[in-house]
Design a protein around this motif. Structure first.
Motif, PDB file in Angstrom:
ATOM      1  N   VAL A 126      29.955 -18.738 -19.970  1.00 31.57           N
ATOM      2  CA  VAL A 126      30.479 -20.013 -19.482  1.00 31.57           C
ATOM      3  C   VAL A 126      31.747 -20.388 -20.250  1.00 31.57           C
ATOM      4  O   VAL A 126      32.748 -20.809 -19.660  1.00 31.57           O
ATOM      5  CB  VAL A 126      29.417 -21.120 -19.601  1.00 31.57           C
ATOM      6  CG1 VAL A 126      30.028 -22.488 -19.280  1.00 31.57           C
ATOM      7  CG2 VAL A 126      28.237 -20.840 -18.678  1.00 31.57           C
ATOM      8  N   VAL A 127      31.718 -20.234 -21.577  1.00 28.95           N
ATOM      9  CA  VAL A 127      32.904 -20.536 -22.378  1.00 28.95           C
ATOM     10  C   VAL A 127      34.055 -19.614 -22.004  1.00 28.95           C
ATOM     11  O   VAL A 127      35.197 -20.053 -21.810  1.00 28.95           O
ATOM     12  CB  VAL A 127      32.589 -20.412 -23.887  1.00 28.95           C
ATOM     13  CG1 VAL A 127      33.841 -20.716 -24.710  1.00 28.95           C
ATOM     14  CG2 VAL A 127      31.458 -21.346 -24.285  1.00 28.95           C
ATOM     15  N   GLU A 128      33.768 -18.329 -21.895  1.00 22.12           N
ATOM     16  CA  GLU A 128      34.799 -17.354 -21.512  1.00 22.12           C
ATOM     17  C   GLU A 128      35.425 -17.730 -20.177  1.00 22.12           C
ATOM     18  O   GLU A 128      36.651 -17.695 -20.012  1.00 22.12           O
ATOM     19  CB  GLU A 128      34.178 -15.954 -21.418  1.00 22.12           C
ATOM     20  CG  GLU A 128      33.711 -15.370 -22.739  1.00 22.12           C
ATOM     21  CD  GLU A 128      34.786 -14.560 -23.427  1.00 22.12           C
ATOM     22  OE1 GLU A 128      35.948 -14.638 -23.000  1.00 22.12           O
ATOM     23  OE2 GLU A 128      34.452 -13.859 -24.394  1.00 22.12           O
ATOM     24  N   SER A 129      34.575 -18.074 -19.205  1.00 23.65           N
ATOM     25  CA  SER A 129      35.065 -18.417 -17.877  1.00 23.65           C
ATOM     26  C   SER A 129      35.926 -19.671 -17.900  1.00 23.65           C
ATOM     27  O   SER A 129      37.004 -19.712 -17.305  1.00 23.65           O
ATOM     28  CB  SER A 129      33.878 -18.595 -16.919  1.00 23.65           C
ATOM     29  OG  SER A 129      34.307 -19.014 -15.648  1.00 23.65           O
ATOM     30  N   CYS A 130      35.462 -20.698 -18.600  1.00 22.44           N
ATOM     31  CA  CYS A 130      36.212 -21.961 -18.675  1.00 22.44           C
ATOM     32  C   CYS A 130      37.588 -21.751 -19.299  1.00 22.44           C
ATOM     33  O   CYS A 130      38.604 -22.197 -18.760  1.00 22.44           O
ATOM     34  CB  CYS A 130      35.430 -22.989 -19.494  1.00 22.44           C
ATOM     35  SG  CYS A 130      34.011 -23.729 -18.659  1.00 22.44           S
TER      36      CYS A 130
END
Length: 239
Positions: free
Chosen positions: A122-126
């Motif tokens: 999720v962090v990577e995607s954001c």
């Protein structure tokens, strides 16, 4: 509050929280929590959002199950929470005011990391959708050996990966849970948000309503080396 301890200082590394600090996603967590609770016929109390803010999503799932009086549904509610959150973020990936500018300035004088209670993907995607991923040398999230905030583990690990001491590191945080973690790690803390509580102001060295405040960007810009671009370009290590 001891703002001078930051204003007169150049950190050896800067570690950012993600939700509500870099990305305008705290509202997505709140909406996702409400959606899950309503699907089980429950309405959150007035103080529920503040209790859940900054917690690891599995802790949020447990909290929601307690609110519903159905502890056996913790796993289902946690899974549903994460599903709704991912859908909301994908539909509206927005950075917090001033966050991209601060990141792009800070990376010129110090290695940067993210310490988050969110799942790594999720962090990577954001950060990828925001065009910020390449600015960060490391992303640290809870795992089998690294406890979530408010424990200091993610911040201690981030400092270690950046090769610096926690006392030489600045943490940028928006929640009491995260500020507890950063202060517990021995870092100086820049707190950000509209309504700091007494607990937050007691732990943060400097509190600003927004990273877009001129004083924040002015502080960062003043630390950019006159020649060159500062530290070597970031890698993509995660932990």
């Amino acid at each position: 509050m001891t703002a001078d301890s930051i204003l007169s200082w150049t950190p050896a590394a800067v570690v950012f929280d993600c939700d509500g600090t870099l990305m305008d996603t705290e509202r997505h967590w709140e909406d996702a929590r409400d959606m899950v609770l309503h699907s089980y016929g429950c309405a959150p109390s007035e103080d529920f959002a503040e209790k859940a803010r900054g917690l690891h999503y599995t802790e949020c799932g447990r909290l929601m199950a307690d609110v519903a009086g159905r502890p056996e549904l913790t796993g289902d509610m946690t899974e549903s929470l994460l599903k709704h959150f991912r859908e909301l973020v994908a539909a509206d990936p927005t950075t917090m005011p001033g966050a991209p500018e601060l990141v792009h300035s800070a990376v010129q004088f110090a290695p940067l990391a993210v310490a988050s209670n969110c799942p790594l993907e999720v962090v990577e995607s954001c950060l990828g959708m925001a065009g910020l991923r390449d600015c960060f040398s490391h992303i640290v999230v809870p795992n089998d050996t690294t406890r979530p905030k408010p424990h200091p583990d993610v911040y201690l690990t981030a400092a270690q990966l950046c090769g610096v001491e926690p006392a030489d590191t600045l943490a940028v945080e928006d929640s009491h849970c995260g500020i507890q973690a950063a202060a517990g790690a021995g870092m100086r803390v820049l707190g950000v948000g509209p309504r700091p509580s007494d607990k937050e102001t007691a732990l943060a060295d400097w509190w600003v309503h927004s990273l877009a405040e001129p004083a924040v960007q002015g502080w960062a810009d003043a630390r950019i080396p006159a020649q060159g671009t500062g530290p070597a370009g970031p890698g993509i290590t995660t932990a």
